[in-house]
Scaffold this active site. Structure first.
Site, PDB file in Angstrom:
ATOM      1  CB  ALA A 298      -0.998  -0.040   1.392  1.00  0.00           C
ATOM      2  CG  MET A 299       1.842   5.335  -2.355  1.00  0.00           C
ATOM      3  SD  MET A 299       3.627   5.093  -1.114  1.00  0.00           S
ATOM      4  CE  MET A 299       4.314   6.939  -0.889  1.00  0.00           C
ATOM      5  CD  GLU A 300       3.513   6.925   2.221  1.00  0.00           C
ATOM      6  OE1 GLU A 300       3.700   5.810   2.733  1.00  0.00           O
ATOM      7  OE2 GLU A 300       5.195   7.291   2.829  1.00  0.00           O
ATOM      8  CG  ASN A 301      -0.180   7.860  -3.263  1.00  0.00           C
ATOM      9  OD1 ASN A 301       0.672   7.780  -3.253  1.00  0.00           O
ATOM     10  ND2 ASN A 301      -1.484   6.854  -3.077  1.00  0.00           N
ATOM     11  CG  HIS A 333       2.185   1.081   7.758  1.00  0.00           C
ATOM     12  ND1 HIS A 333       3.002   0.729   8.190  1.00  0.00           N
ATOM     13  CD2 HIS A 333       2.796   1.762   6.444  1.00  0.00           C
ATOM     14  CE1 HIS A 333       4.277   0.898   7.600  1.00  0.00           C
ATOM     15  NE2 HIS A 333       3.383   1.855   7.148  1.00  0.00           N
ATOM     16  CD  GLU A 334       0.196   2.290   3.639  1.00  0.00           C
ATOM     17  OE1 GLU A 334       0.759   3.643   3.667  1.00  0.00           O
ATOM     18  OE2 GLU A 334       0.523   1.594   3.932  1.00  0.00           O
ATOM     19  CG  HIS A 337       2.920   6.472   6.272  1.00  0.00           C
ATOM     20  ND1 HIS A 337       4.165   6.858   6.423  1.00  0.00           N
ATOM     21  CD2 HIS A 337       2.661   5.387   5.502  1.00  0.00           C
ATOM     22  CE1 HIS A 337       4.734   5.828   6.535  1.00  0.00           C
ATOM     23  NE2 HIS A 337       3.842   4.812   5.902  1.00  0.00           N
TER      24      HIS A 337
HETATM   25 ZN   LIG Z   1       4.913   3.473   5.454  1.00  0.00          ZN
END
Ligand SMILES: [Zn+2]
Length: 885
Positions: A298-301, A333-334, A337
């Protein structure tokens, strides 16, 4: 971002009474300074900075290209004739500043830059740079990428983006380093039927008359370029309002109902984080976007978090009920961020741990607070163990480390950054106390919102809030690599037990390391008392601990980042008291005992004797600490005649635990029991337990004709074993199931099960799939790794990759090219393959790749030497033990 292995964790609250603080003279120097833009590392000159990007993109998903233009408001701080930006795999059509003569444009592919050189210097002050450009939509998950995915109406194509650490430059020419924060206003032209999602809400949509529409988004706040996001396709969005913020889950068409749990978890977490950080989530909306391919975690954009679909969606018909834990954890988690990373960003990648260590810690803290029954810290103890394994080696690195370029930044997303970072923050929080720690975090957020920081800024805020010497203690753990070993030696003075404590450096496969020094907050307590004491160990000290012979445990609840070696009397007392130790302490004792064997500081017999004391323990975290070394030893036994005997021992240890749990869930049993059941079935099946394998095969056969016959909690495990022992018919039915389903989660399950087949002919068929377009690119590496993870096929998989490397790398992209071989060859444990990796040119092509390859090389050689030195003793102990029973 989050790696594909999302760990669960969280702590038993520990009462720490500080009884003694020794002087703080000799910690490592705190070299790092607070954030300053001019002093931040990076390649781009700091004389020009972007203020605002007005960005216009037109993707073409058939041709896999896009065209774009941007107007960038820039601040020129001192007159210069050269503007240097980042751009890669991009053609610059034109560039201009109003009122200036046309510049000369030069691209440097290796440096990933484009430079506009004007005939005359641009004056200091504000200017507008206009650039038009074209670029590529990739098949692999970097920059803008496409994903083809199956639906009931046939294959469809969508696009998404993935930019961390440095791939915004694949989408628009940009100052693509985290300290260059700017606002971004995006306009994108997409097919009329598409839903387009970016960081901010849509401001305006208008048809363009050719079956397309222009979608303009509201401008973002100041942000780093790597947090930009654009996803578009036949998508649907479900939303809810939480504290005035629109929270949405975005899925491909028809899957919206599977986002219900994610929406619920995100709502719960948003309230928790708003409260914890003391700053309300700063954007008007937050979307969680399920992407069915491209990347694995996953990515926290900011405002538009992307997830690999199977990590976000929950289908009650096919997902195990405990999959909710993993979904909750990765969302936590994301979302953490969104503050730690997005609102306040590390200035440069040398401090990536500020993002990842913190988000990893916060996901566990949030899980422990909102779902205490999951026992997240306890069940995640293996995550810290894995980082400590890495950190004991020569090729480990400090949490804070110099990062010279993009490939090294990518290599920094490792277990040291995530798991050691998490453990250090947990230890610091425990040392300061929850309230002082949170007060420091709130001050840090307020002070640095919309800006950047270094680790020094964090320690400064925590010191101000707590009055404790945080930097002096923490720097030892973040600015130098490695692990302290606390050596405890008891003695008896009258009726008082005295414990002498001293520290050494704990290493594996590194017999004469450079000595290092830490200030270690060492906690200790009587096993039967709830409270413990903490001493700051700075060299050596001695403490009083109850009466002579009392069982005293160091590192209670496994909060500390250090190993412990007890003397024989203390270990004997602890072993006798095993049933009074909390599960976290039993797991910690096993973890340390095994580590001492790996370090050559204890014999395998010492560890196995301890295992004998806990046989029958059915706490999941404790059993995991037995399974971990057993699985590793089984791996090292591949191809050796003693393996059968070792597996029989593994079955003898684990089967009694399973027999008490059984195949079928008892009504209202604890959730951890279901997870332990599945884990034991998988390991026993792999260890050749014929009855388990036969039952798994029977249940799988029944499942194929009647899917409801197999509980969701067992599907992953039963399918995995069916795959491992598959004959042609089962293999074909696994692939048929994988090809039929539209659920990404099930697709992964069936293909990976098929890939683990022991039959060599089937392994070759699986590898052939890797060369087709059958699977999204992000699953191809996993498919090959699944084949290789069966010891029988390590060579087959590695030879396949070597023979097809050019074709695979062209499709899989630069990450595959630079890092994949190191991981794959890591399945071997012999010097020949280690040397082959050292000579494999693609793995040595970038400095980041060389770092990863060197770590893999060392891991292989560690295994090779351990096998030579310790396996005979392991097998001798097993032989005698099996003869006794
Ligand atoms: Zn992370």
């Amino acid at each position: 971002m989050s790696s594909s292995c999302e760990p669960p964790f969280v702590p038993r609250i520990l009462h720490v009474g500080l009884i003694l603080l020794t002087a703080l003279a000799t910690g490592p120097a705190v070299a790092e300074a607070a954030f300053s833009f001019g002093a931040t590392p990076g390649k781009l000159p700091k004389t020009v900075a972007p203020i605002h990007y007005a960005l216009d993109l037109t993707p073409d998903l058939d041709k896999l290209t896009f065209s774009g233009s941007e107007v960038v408001d820039i601040e020129v701080m001192e007159p210069t004739a050269r503007l240097m930006l980042n751009a890669v795999e991009m053609t610059i059509e034109a560039g201009a500043i109003e009122g200036e003569a046309a510049p000369q444009v030069t691209s440097d592919a290796a440096a990933q830059t484009v430079t506009f050189t004007f005939p005359d210097p641009i004056a200091a002050g504000r200017h507008q740079l206009r650039v038009s450009f074209t670029g590529r939509i990739n098949r692999f998950g970097r920059g803008l990428f496409m994903v083809d995915y199956p639906t009931a109406e046939g294959r469809k194509r969508m696009m998404s983006s993935h930019l961390e650490p440095s791939d915004a430059r694949r989408i628009f020419p940009s100052w693509d380093e985290p300290a260059f924060k700017a606002t971004i206003a995006l306009t994108v032209t997409v097919p009329q039927a598409f839903l387009a999602v970016s960081n901010m809400p849509v401001a305006q949509e208008e048809p363009t008359g050719d079956g397309k529409k222009r979608v303009a988004f509201q401008p973002t706040p100041r942000m780093s370029s790597y947090l930009f996001v654009l996803a578009a396709g036949d998508l649907e969005r479900t939303t809810t309002d939480v504290d005035g913020v629109t929270v949405g889950v975005v899925t491909t068409g028809g899957k919206g109902q599977h986002g219900r749990y994610a929406l619920e978890a995100a709502s719960e977490l948003l309230r928790y984080f708003n409260d914890y950080f003391g700053i309300a989530y700063p954007l008007p909306k937050l979307d969680l976007i399920a992407v069915p391919g491209g990347f694995g975690g996953a990515m926290e954009n900011w405002g538009g978090i992307t997830f690999f679909e199977s990590r976000l969606l929950f289908d009650p018909a096919t997902s195990a009920s405990d999959a909710r834990r993993g979904i909750f954890n990765i969302i936590a988690h994301e979302m953490a961020h969104q503050w730690f990373g997005d609102l306040v960003t590390m200035a440069w990648w040398d401090n990536i741990w500020l993002n990842e260590g913190f988000a990893s810690w916060m996901q566990a803290k949030a899980a422990e607070a909102l779902h205490p029954d999951w026992q997240t810290w306890l069940n995640g103890s293996g995550f810290k163990q894995a980082a400590m394994s890495e950190d004991a080696r020569r090729t480990s690195h400090p949490i804070q480390q110099p990062i010279a370029n993009e490939s090294e930044a990518l290599a920094a997303f490792d277990s040291i950054t995530y798991a050691k970072g998490q453990a250090i923050i947990r230890m610091v929080e425990t040392y300061l106390g929850e309230d002082a720690f949170r007060a420091g975090i709130r001050a840090y957020m307020n002070q640095h919102a919309y800006s950047n920081t270094t680790t020094a800024d964090l320690w400064g805020a925590l010191e101000a809030a707590s009055g404790k010497p945080v930097a002096a203690v923490a720097a030892g753990f973040t600015e130098q690599r490695g692990i302290p070993l606390v050596i405890a030696q008891s003695s008896c003075v009258g009726d008082t037990q005295r414990i002498a404590l001293r520290q050494e450096r704990f290493t594996i496969h590194d017999p004469a390391p450079k000595p290092q020094h830490w200030q270690v907050p060492v906690a200790f307590g009587d096993v039967s008392a709830a409270a413990s004491n903490t001493v700051l160990l700075d060299g050596a000290t001695e403490v009083a601990a109850g009466h002579c012979g009392d069982a005293v445990k160091l590192n209670p609840a496994d909060v500390g980042y250090y190993r412990v070696q007890y003397d024989a009397a203390m270990l004997a007392a602890l072993t006798r008291s095993m049933d009074r130790l909390a599960p976290a302490d039993r797991a910690n004792l096993l973890g340390d005992s095994w580590a001492l064997v790996e370090a050559g500081r204890a014999t395998p017999a010492a560890f196995f004797d301890l295992v004998e004391r806990v046989i029958g323990d059915d706490n999941r975290a404790v059993v995991d600490q037995i399974i971990r070394p057993l699985t590793r030893l089984d791996h090292l036994q591949w191809g050796r005649p003693e393996r059968a005997g070792f597996q029989a021992y593994g079955r003898a240890v684990l089967r009694p635990v399973f027999d008490r749990i059984g195949w079928d869930a008892a009504p209202s049993e604890p959730a951890d029991r279901a997870l332990l059941r599945a884990h034991l079935i998988g390991v026993l099946g792999t260890f050749g337990d014929d009855a388990i394998v036969a039952e798994a095969e029977r249940r799988f056969a029944k499942f194929v004709s009647d899917p409801t016959s197999l509980p969701t909690a067992l599907r992953e495990t039963v399918t995995g074993l069916a795959g491992r022992y598959a004959d042609r018919a089962i293999y074909d039915s696994l692939l048929a199931l994988g090809r039929r389903t539209t659920s990404t989660d099930e697709r992964v399950r069936y293909y990976m099960a098929a890939a683990s087949a022991r039959d060599p002919a089937l392994a070759n068929e699986t590898l052939a799939i890797a060369l087709t377009d059958e699977l999204p690119t992000n699953l191809v590496g996993g498919l090959i790794s699944s084949v290789a993870s069966q010891g029988e096929h390590r060579d087959v998989a590695w030879n396949f990759v070597k023979a097809n490397f050019t074709a695979l790398a062209a499709k899989q992209g630069p990450s595959f090219q630079d890092y994949f071989a190191a991981g794959l060859v890591g399945n071997f444990s012999d010097a020949t393959h280690a040397d082959e990796l050292a000579k494999f040119a693609p793995a040595q092509a970038t400095s980041g790749g060389r770092i990863v390859a060197a770590r893999s090389y060392e891991r292989i050689m560690t295994d090779a030497d351990f096998s030579a030195q310790q396996l005979p003793a392991v097998n001798e102990w097993v032989k005698q033990r099996m003869a006794r029973h």
